[in-house]
Design a protein around this motif. Structure first.
Motif, PDB file in Angstrom:
ATOM      1  N   LYS A   1      41.800  92.958  58.603  1.00  0.00           N
ATOM      2  CA  LYS A   1      40.692  93.111  59.916  1.00  0.00           C
ATOM      3  C   LYS A   1      41.249  93.171  60.821  1.00  0.00           C
ATOM      4  CE  LYS A   1      41.860  88.736  61.960  1.00  0.00           C
ATOM      5  NZ  LYS A   1      43.500  88.970  61.684  1.00  0.00           N
TER       6      LYS A   1
ATOM      7  N   TYR B   1      38.472  96.551  62.095  1.00  0.00           N
ATOM      8  CA  TYR B   1      37.519  96.297  63.199  1.00  0.00           C
ATOM      9  C   TYR B   1      37.987  96.090  64.256  1.00  0.00           C
ATOM     10  CZ  TYR B   1      34.743  92.977  60.117  1.00  0.00           C
ATOM     11  OH  TYR B   1      34.094  92.694  59.116  1.00  0.00           O
TER      12      TYR B   1
ATOM     13  N   VAL C   1      45.660  89.073  53.106  1.00  0.00           N
ATOM     14  CA  VAL C   1      44.919  89.991  53.836  1.00  0.00           C
ATOM     15  C   VAL C   1      43.823  88.236  54.789  1.00  0.00           C
ATOM     16  CG1 VAL C   1      42.701  90.925  54.184  1.00  0.00           C
ATOM     17  CG2 VAL C   1      44.292  92.007  53.398  1.00  0.00           C
TER      18      VAL C   1
ATOM     19  N   VAL D   1      29.437  92.974  56.517  1.00  0.00           N
ATOM     20  CA  VAL D   1      30.369  93.427  55.295  1.00  0.00           C
ATOM     21  C   VAL D   1      30.151  92.524  54.284  1.00  0.00           C
ATOM     22  CG1 VAL D   1      33.345  92.792  54.607  1.00  0.00           C
ATOM     23  CG2 VAL D   1      32.865  94.035  56.838  1.00  0.00           C
ATOM     24  N   ALA D   2      30.326  92.617  52.989  1.00  0.00           N
ATOM     25  CA  ALA D   2      29.841  92.287  51.803  1.00  0.00           C
ATOM     26  C   ALA D   2      30.941  92.311  50.939  1.00  0.00           C
ATOM     27  CB  ALA D   2      28.417  92.788  50.561  1.00  0.00           C
ATOM     28  N   PRO D   3      31.310  91.459  50.092  1.00  0.00           N
ATOM     29  CA  PRO D   3      31.755  91.477  49.096  1.00  0.00           C
ATOM     30  C   PRO D   3      31.946  93.001  48.614  1.00  0.00           C
ATOM     31  CG  PRO D   3      30.641  89.836  48.496  1.00  0.00           C
ATOM     32  CD  PRO D   3      30.172  90.453  50.096  1.00  0.00           C
TER      33      PRO D   3
ATOM     34  N   VAL E   1      34.473  95.110  50.781  1.00  0.00           N
ATOM     35  CA  VAL E   1      35.520  94.991  50.773  1.00  0.00           C
ATOM     36  C   VAL E   1      36.214  95.838  49.494  1.00  0.00           C
ATOM     37  CG1 VAL E   1      37.315  93.443  50.379  1.00  0.00           C
ATOM     38  CG2 VAL E   1      35.784  92.871  51.886  1.00  0.00           C
TER      39      VAL E   1
ATOM     40  N   GLU F   1      44.840  85.183  54.463  1.00  0.00           N
ATOM     41  CA  GLU F   1      46.086  84.330  55.037  1.00  0.00           C
ATOM     42  C   GLU F   1      46.038  84.816  56.569  1.00  0.00           C
ATOM     43  OE1 GLU F   1      46.782  81.037  53.759  1.00  0.00           O
ATOM     44  OE2 GLU F   1      47.599  82.027  55.570  1.00  0.00           O
TER      45      GLU F   1
ATOM     46  N   ARG G   1      54.340  87.907  57.097  1.00  0.00           N
ATOM     47  CA  ARG G   1      53.122  87.986  56.412  1.00  0.00           C
ATOM     48  C   ARG G   1      53.760  88.970  55.474  1.00  0.00           C
ATOM     49  NH1 ARG G   1      48.973  86.902  58.985  1.00  0.00           N
ATOM     50  NH2 ARG G   1      49.239  84.482  59.801  1.00  0.00           N
TER      51      ARG G   1
ATOM     52  N   ALA H   1      43.113  86.299  58.101  1.00  0.00           N
ATOM     53  CA  ALA H   1      42.417  86.051  58.303  1.00  0.00           C
ATOM     54  C   ALA H   1      41.522  84.658  58.954  1.00  0.00           C
ATOM     55  CB  ALA H   1      41.019  86.979  58.148  1.00  0.00           C
TER      56      ALA H   1
ATOM     57  N   ALA I   1      33.602  88.132  52.136  1.00  0.00           N
ATOM     58  CA  ALA I   1      33.601  88.601  51.471  1.00  0.00           C
ATOM     59  C   ALA I   1      35.326  88.971  51.054  1.00  0.00           C
ATOM     60  CB  ALA I   1      32.937  90.361  52.162  1.00  0.00           C
ATOM     61  N   VAL I   2      36.241  88.481  51.498  1.00  0.00           N
ATOM     62  CA  VAL I   2      37.473  88.343  50.901  1.00  0.00           C
ATOM     63  C   VAL I   2      37.725  87.339  49.695  1.00  0.00           C
ATOM     64  CG1 VAL I   2      39.809  88.636  51.250  1.00  0.00           C
ATOM     65  CG2 VAL I   2      38.694  90.136  52.776  1.00  0.00           C
TER      66      VAL I   2
ATOM     67  N   GLU J   1      32.025  86.225  58.651  1.00  0.00           N
ATOM     68  CA  GLU J   1      31.525  86.938  57.087  1.00  0.00           C
ATOM     69  C   GLU J   1      32.684  87.609  56.164  1.00  0.00           C
ATOM     70  OE1 GLU J   1      27.727  89.574  58.179  1.00  0.00           O
ATOM     71  OE2 GLU J   1      30.274  91.209  58.468  1.00  0.00           O
ATOM     72  N   TYR J   2      33.364  88.038  57.198  1.00  0.00           N
ATOM     73  CA  TYR J   2      34.644  89.004  56.849  1.00  0.00           C
ATOM     74  C   TYR J   2      35.568  87.993  55.315  1.00  0.00           C
ATOM     75  CZ  TYR J   2      39.412  91.371  56.452  1.00  0.00           C
ATOM     76  OH  TYR J   2      40.639  91.850  56.172  1.00  0.00           O
TER      77      TYR J   2
ATOM     78  N   GLU K   1      35.726  86.371  47.866  1.00  0.00           N
ATOM     79  CA  GLU K   1      35.001  86.825  47.156  1.00  0.00           C
ATOM     80  C   GLU K   1      35.576  87.671  46.387  1.00  0.00           C
ATOM     81  OE1 GLU K   1      32.257  85.357  45.474  1.00  0.00           O
ATOM     82  OE2 GLU K   1      32.263  86.837  44.151  1.00  0.00           O
ATOM     83  N   VAL K   2      36.108  88.307  46.732  1.00  0.00           N
ATOM     84  CA  VAL K   2      36.404  89.659  45.277  1.00  0.00           C
ATOM     85  C   VAL K   2      38.276  89.496  45.065  1.00  0.00           C
ATOM     86  CG1 VAL K   2      37.802  92.053  45.580  1.00  0.00           C
ATOM     87  CG2 VAL K   2      35.621  91.032  46.954  1.00  0.00           C
TER      88      VAL K   2
ATOM     89  N   ARG L   1      36.501  86.834  42.093  1.00  0.00           N
ATOM     90  CA  ARG L   1      36.717  88.246  41.046  1.00  0.00           C
ATOM     91  C   ARG L   1      37.443  88.459  40.010  1.00  0.00           C
ATOM     92  NH1 ARG L   1      32.436  91.596  43.721  1.00  0.00           N
ATOM     93  NH2 ARG L   1      30.667  90.679  44.565  1.00  0.00           N
TER      94      ARG L   1
END
Lengths: 466, 821
Positions: free
Chosen positions: B463, B467, A210, B177-179, B182, A212, B433, A214, A235-236, A231-232, A238-239, A242
């Motif tokens: 996305k 979106y 996902v 959109v925040a972590p 997602v 890659e 991909r 974007a 967020a991706v 932003e997207y 960061e996950v 984790r």
């Protein structure tokens, strides 16, 4: 016999645990810093919080400490804590504005401070303070937090068996069986490490695809301002980070404990032996903390509908039954005895935390422990003047040894002989600024949570700060 | 006053420190940006520049060179501060000559308008490629159309709430959109794919509860009386099941999926009272899963079939008889568990172990006629998960038997799925991909179906799925592609992905041919999915989310309940839908001689009895005091604060909703309304707001706001008609309502009805505002200065078609505004 907990927490560690007559040997560990950690972070020592809940309030007439300040005298049920005087601060007069008049829902909101509907409206709790702390400490520990209780699961709305709620108001299930908890902490991964690793790998691969996708677009967009795509992407990413962190923990072998340590927890302790059951749970908490499996623990030692009877001292009624004493002096005396017993077990917990050393400090010095209830006068469900004791955390900047009292400045003196008057101030807060959330905010800030406010807090409790 | 001025100076000083713009200390050049109208320029010169101009810059503020680029955030902040100073009267300072209140108001209004415009411009800024996130509702609808799975987006385990702007929940620049988002989307996609493509067949649930579990009671006693199988559970108004072992509706669902709950029951309605109403509420999901009135004689019970979707695990449902009744406390005359109920006749015949205690409140009289609405329940049963087919339809479609199980088959599955999900043709490298992911999963030991599922998971987190993506780096022209047009159109009218017919037209490249496009709009408006438009658009436009936000006080408004609130919100939607379906004009929104009512609303409005819970069209008479949107209970009550109505907020709502001209914000330090001392005669709220009339500073803005709200003072906080205002404080009789007023242009009115007529005379203004709101919803962005001409052209065109609603919608879709970026 030296108890050594090495100072360098993240880069490499090897520690030995003695004290339960057992040794815990941790192999040399690879660096498991979070990707974007700062070197300084690696050198900081851990900060810990434990929350212990007593259900159904207490016998407020015998519990109340009547003098404020440093030369206060512990009331009869609290006498077992005398030797810990320099490590505790009893506090009188606190309340949750959202908890006044809520009866047993007080347990659901003890750590959240939310205003919960009991009239059939929507029940949506908010995040509990321990989970806010866990968000910070989870980067360093295998388990972000531990929820323990007298009853497994989450219970029901208005009759919770857990103290912890996530950000979306979802209750976090607790565990009640010492054996299950021990096995989860120190035993094999459920399904094995391989299954866990596979799960995390899959998640990572999917997110990578996902990301890659974007990023390919992002490259063609050139130098645009911060956009929705950025932003997207952030967020991706960061996950993904984790997920990587969780995966790296799979590389770290769990501490190997000597058989004797494990055996203790494999026995089925009956709840009929209340003392031993409590002490086993407390031992488990100490073990989890000293092995740094987690730094945030909530322990609901009794739920509002299930507070243990204590046959070994002749109390056959649950705390709920005792709390609805209707003024019967015999029942009230039993309630006081139950209060004293619970406090005694808590004293045992503090003993253990004080004995285990972390370098030149006791484990207790870097562990804040909140001990209390969401109810005070149980018989008619008074939720003001909550019984509350803060312990530990001296190396984090707490100063103890006094009784902080928010009622006395207004009422002058307590008169516990006049039961009605005392019950009144357990119903209607004397000081409407004395919010329990102030105390929770103080703990949050000591845990380095970036918060100026928690729910309805008005500021930290300055009397606790050195 | 001086304190405000001081804080203004320090505030401005801080702003300046942060700024560093070229306005300060620079040689005097003409300020750039929006040209100020002559009156504003003159005002600045006359009242401000002496201290804030070339010669002096008091408080380090200089106004003649302050940029007029209201879209730049810092500049906008400076001007917002200037606005605050002028509208609160703090500037010019007391010892300087004061401007006339109307002049100051005009300048304040000009600044406020520019600020609003600047904000809109910031929000509507479009980059080469724009990303507008789907709302969680749209996500759920899309999932249903893509995979046939019901996803509960609003549950605690669903997706976070969408941020709204001026009532609109779908503004692209506002949704972030925040972590956590997602993570939730990932978890949601996993659960959804787990349900659509389960790895094993879930075990069906067998669950039934009878009287023993639903209400408890002694089995032995029932056996002794020979009525073990005759006991039924009477549920009093306001009561829920109290249950015996193992508990009322407490069930462990074996798998996430669709279930059906069947309740066999009767419902008895007193001759002059309300019908008993069943509500079933899932407590851990915080979701009402069913609500309906039930009227069925005790010897002819009905079975409710209640479909619901829920995740696997333990759930607790609360079943309640929602109807007003006597107190809920146990000793107030309600039955205890020991008396068993079988039939009314039986209860009246014997007074031993069945029927009521002598001291109990009567549910029915001696003739057996109900006095209170109550339910009689026999059993509750839950069945599921419901599997219309096994393997599931999705499994059969994506993984038909006899597939090769290799990457070639994977491509045949993933590519069409991605095309449907992305709402456009997929590029080879995108599919490559995804196939790389399938390959790596299979290398890690996953079976074929599981590996392909991972690729589908990636599609649902991509996305292009989450979106609405418009534009690309390669294209420079502003026109949407047919694919983008199809998506924009289907999310506008259906809140979901385009259906096969739309996609086919996009594929052929004929969608934007006028005749075809017009045909599609008509088809889509006739489709049942258009119900999402007629629910979501009124909710956004009229800000219906605010209904019940401040729950009306139970003591002051005892009749207000969840059923009424739900009906109020539905009334507005049903009204909108009726205008759409009957080809009505937007004039009906201002006033009409009909309404959409159900029994509950008719009761609330005091109108002749309308039967049933479904909303139906009812003709109105003048003395009913209803008609149009402005006097609907939902609209009137959403501005209340739970205690009383708020006329100024009502006026603001009218300005925002009907004219799209929100008033400038109030100054910060306005004193609250004083309560009347006990000795004084009772005063209406209008009387207490007299400062808005007498103080010139206040009046300058408020004479445009207040009359539009005070006109509806005859409707209380929950929208009921009244002629006197019920006041608690003060002495004397409740004063009579005065709903008269005057519009800024001088036209007077005596009350709400006359105001509506005056508004009708201004239909052009309303139609223009309505078109702008519709465009905001359809294009998912704020309208700006640049859109002004296009919007004006649309309004003019729809005027020639009498402002009929379908024509306005069609006109919007056919316009460049809709078909371009």
């Amino acid at each position: 016999m030296s108890n050594i907990l090495q100072q360098r927490w993240l880069l490499s560690r090897r520690h030995f645990l003695r004290g339960l007559g057992a040794t815990v040997a941790l192999p040399l560990l690879d660096c498991m810093q979070p990707r974007r950690s700062v070197a300084a972070e690696a050198a900081t020592k851990p900060r810990r919080s434990v929350f212990v809940y007593i259900p159904n309030g207490v016998n407020v007439l015998t519990w109340q400490i009547t003098k404020a300040g440093r030369d206060y005298e512990l009331s009869a049920p609290l006498k077992p804590l005398e030797k810990h005087r320099e490590n505790i601060t009893p506090i009188s007069g606190l309340h949750h504005p959202g908890g006044i008049g809520t009866a047993h829902v007080c347990a659901d909101l003890w750590l959240t401070g939310a205003k919960l509907s009991q009239e059939g409206g929507a029940y949506r709790n908010s995040i509990s303070c321990d989970q806010l702390m866990a968000e910070v400490t989870s980067k360093q520990t295998r388990f972000s937090s531990l929820e323990l209780s007298i009853s497994a699961g989450v219970g029901q709305p208005n009759n919770s068996t857990t103290l912890s709620w996530s950000r979306d108001g979802v209750p976090l299930p607790a565990e009640d069986n010492p054996r299950t908890v021990f096995n989860r902490l120190f035993g094999e991964e459920p399904g094995g490490v391989d299954v866990q690793r596979r799960r995390l790998n899959r998640r990572h691969s999917v997110l990578d695809t996902v990301h890659e996708d974007a990023k390919t677009l992002r490259r063609t967009l050139g130098g645009e301002d911060r956009s929705k795509l950025d932003e997207y992407l952030t967020a991706v990413r960061e996950v993904e980070v984790r997920t990587e962190r969780l995966d790296s923990w799979l590389n770290v072998p769990k501490p190997k404990l000597e058989p004797a340590v494990g055996e203790k927890f494999q026995r089925n302790v009956s709840r009929a032996q209340a003392g031993e059951y409590y002490r086993t749970m407390y031992d488990l908490i100490v073990l989890a903390l000293r092995t740094d499996m987690t730094r945030v623990i909530s322990y609901m030692s009794g739920s509002e509908s299930q507070g243990l009877a204590i046959p070994e001292i002749g109390i056959s009624q649950t705390r709920h039954e005792l709390s609805h004493h209707n003024g019967d002096p015999e029942v009230m005396a039993r309630l006081s005895k139950s209060d004293a017993f619970i406090t005694e077990q808590f004293g045992y917990f503090l003993d253990q935390l004080s004995t285990v050393r972390d370098g030149d400090e006791a484990l207790l010095d870097r562990t804040m422990v909140l001990f209390g209830s969401g109810m005070s006068y149980g018989h008619s469900h008074g939720n003001a003047n909550l019984p509350t004791i803060m312990a530990g955390g001296r190396a984090l900047g707490f100063k103890h040894g006094q009784h902080i009292d928010y009622n006395l400045p207004k009422i002058g003196a307590y008169d516990v002989a006049n039961a009605g008057a005392h019950y009144n101030l357990c119903h209607k807060p004397v000081n409407d600024q004395a919010h329990l959330s102030n105390l929770l905010l103080t703990m949050l800030q000591k845990m380095e949570v970036n918060a100026e406010k928690f729910v309805d807090s008005l500021g930290p409790v300055s009397e606790l700060l050195a | 006053m001086s304190r405000t001025a001081q804080s203004a100076r320090s505030c401005a000083a801080i702003l300046i420190l942060l700024c560093g713009g070229r306005a300060w200390g620079a040689p005097a050049e003409a300020a750039t940006g929006v040209a100020a109208p002559w009156s504003a320029q003159q005002f600045l010169e006359e009242h401000c520049l002496r201290c804030h101009g070339e010669k002096k810059q008091k408080g380090d503020l200089r106004l003649d060179t302050l940029e007029r680029d209201f879209a730049a955030p810092l500049t906008a902040a400076h001007w917002a501060e200037v606005l605050e100073q002028i509208s609160s009267g703090a500037m010019p300072p007391e010892d300087e000559p004061q401007p006339k209140a109307e002049e100051a108001a005009r300048v304040a209004e000009w600044i406020a308008t520019q600020l609003k415009e600047g904000e809109a411009a910031r929000m509507a800024k479009r980059e080469r490629v724009t990303f507008h996130k789907l709302t969680r509702e749209e996500y759920a609808h899309t999932i249903r159309d893509l995979l046939g799975v019901n996803f509960d987006a609003a549950d605690p385990t669903g997706l976070p709430e969408d941020t709204s702007w001026q009532g609109f929940e779908r503004i692209g620049s506002v949704l972030t959109v925040a972590p956590a988002h997602v993570e939730k989307h990932f978890a949601a996609a996993e659960a959804i794919l787990g349900e659509a493509l389960p790895t094993e067949k879930p075990k069906p649930l067998v669950w039934k509860r009878g009287w023993r579990e639903l209400r408890g009671g002694s089995l032995e006693m029932a056996k002794e009386l020979g009525m073990e199988d005759k006991v039924r559970v009477e549920v009093w108004p306001g009561s829920s099941f109290n249950g015996g072992p193992p508990g009322p509706i407490d069930v462990n669902l074996p798998a996430t999926g669709d279930y059906v709950m069947r309740i066999k029951l009767s419902g008895l309605k007193p001759p002059k009272g309300r019908a008993p109403r069943v509500s079933v509420y899932a407590m851990d999901l915080d979701r009402l899963i069913w609500e309906q009135d039930v009227v069925a004689p005790e010897d002819q019970p009905v079975t409710l079939e209640i479909p619901f979707h829920a995740p696997a695990g333990p759930h607790l449902f609360r079943f309640t008889c929602e109807a007003p009744g006597p107190s809920n406390l146990p000793r107030a005359g309600r039955p205890d568990g020991r008396r068993l109920f079988t039939t009314i006749k039986e209860s009246l015949a014997r007074d031993s172990a069945v029927g009521r205690h002598p001291w109990q409140t009567k549910l029915f009289d001696d003739a057996g006629v109900p006095i209170l609405p109550f339910l009689i329940v026999d059993s509750v049963e839950i069945e599921g998960p419901l599997l219309p087919a096994w393997p599931t339809a999705v499994q059969q479609r994506l993984f038909p038997a006899g597939g090769s199980g290799d990457l070639a088959q994977a491509r045949e599955i993933v590519a069409p799925f991605a095309e449907r999900a992305f709402r456009r043709p997929v590029r080879t490298e995108e599919v490559d991909r995804l196939l790389k992911l399938v390959e790596s999963e299979m290398k890690s030991g996953e079976k074929f179906e599981s590996a392909v599922k991972s690729a589908l998971l990636a599609v649902l987190c991509a996305k292009d799925f989450l979106y609405l993506v418009e534009g690309s780096m390669e294209r420079t022209d502003q026109r949407l592609t047919d694919w983008e047009l199809a998506a924009r159109l289907s999310y506008f009218l259906w809140s979901t992905m385009p259906d096969e017919a739309l996609l086919e037209l996009a594929r052929k490249g004929t969608l934007r041919e006028p005749a075809i496009l017009r045909g599609e709009v008509a088809r889509m408006l006739r489709d049942p999915k258009a119900a999402r438009f007629t629910t979501a658009f009124p909710r956004n436009w009229l800000q219906l989310e605010r209904v019940g936000m401040f729950p009306p006080d139970k003591k002051l408004y005892p009749d207000y309940n969840a059923h009424l609130e739900k009906s109020m919100i539905e009334e507005a939607s049903a009204f909108f839908r009726e205008v759409l379906e009957k080809n009505g004009t937007v004039r009906e929104f201002l006033d009409s001689d009909w309404a959409m009512l159900n029994a509950r609303l008719a009761e609330h409005y005091g109108l002749p009895n309308v039967a049933g819970d479904a909303l139906q069209r009812v003709a109105l008479r003048a003395e009913d005091h209803r008609g149009g949107l402005l006097t609907q209970a939902g609209v009137l009550s959403l501005t209340s604060d739970g205690q009383r109505h708020r006329p100024v907020h009502r006026g603001k709502w009218v300005l925002e909703t009907i004219f799209n001209k929100p008033p400038p914000p109030p100054p910060a330090n306005v004193k609250p309304i004083e309560p009347t001392p006990p000795g004084q005669p009772k005063a209406t709220l209008r009387m207490k707001l007299e400062a808005h009339v007498s103080d010139a500073n206040c009046a300058a803005c408020h004479r445009k706001i207040d009359p539009l709200g005070l006109a509806f003072d005859n409707y209380d906080a929950v929208g009921r008609w009244r002629t006197a205002e019920k006041i608690k404080e003060g002495s004397g009789e409740d004063p009579k309502i005065d709903a008269s007023g005057e519009l800024p242009d001088g036209r007077k009115f005596a009350g709400g009805a006359e105001l509506k007529r005056l508004l009708l005379a201004d239909t052009d203004k309303f139609a223009a505002a309505f078109t702008e709101k519709l465009a905001t919803y359809a294009l998912r962005r704020a309208m700006t200065f640049d859109d002004r001409q296009a919007l004006a052209a649309l309004t003019a065109q729809s005027k020639t078609l009498e402002y009929r609603l379908p024509a306005i919608i069609e006109g919007l879709v056919m316009s460049d505004l809709f078909q371009q970026r």
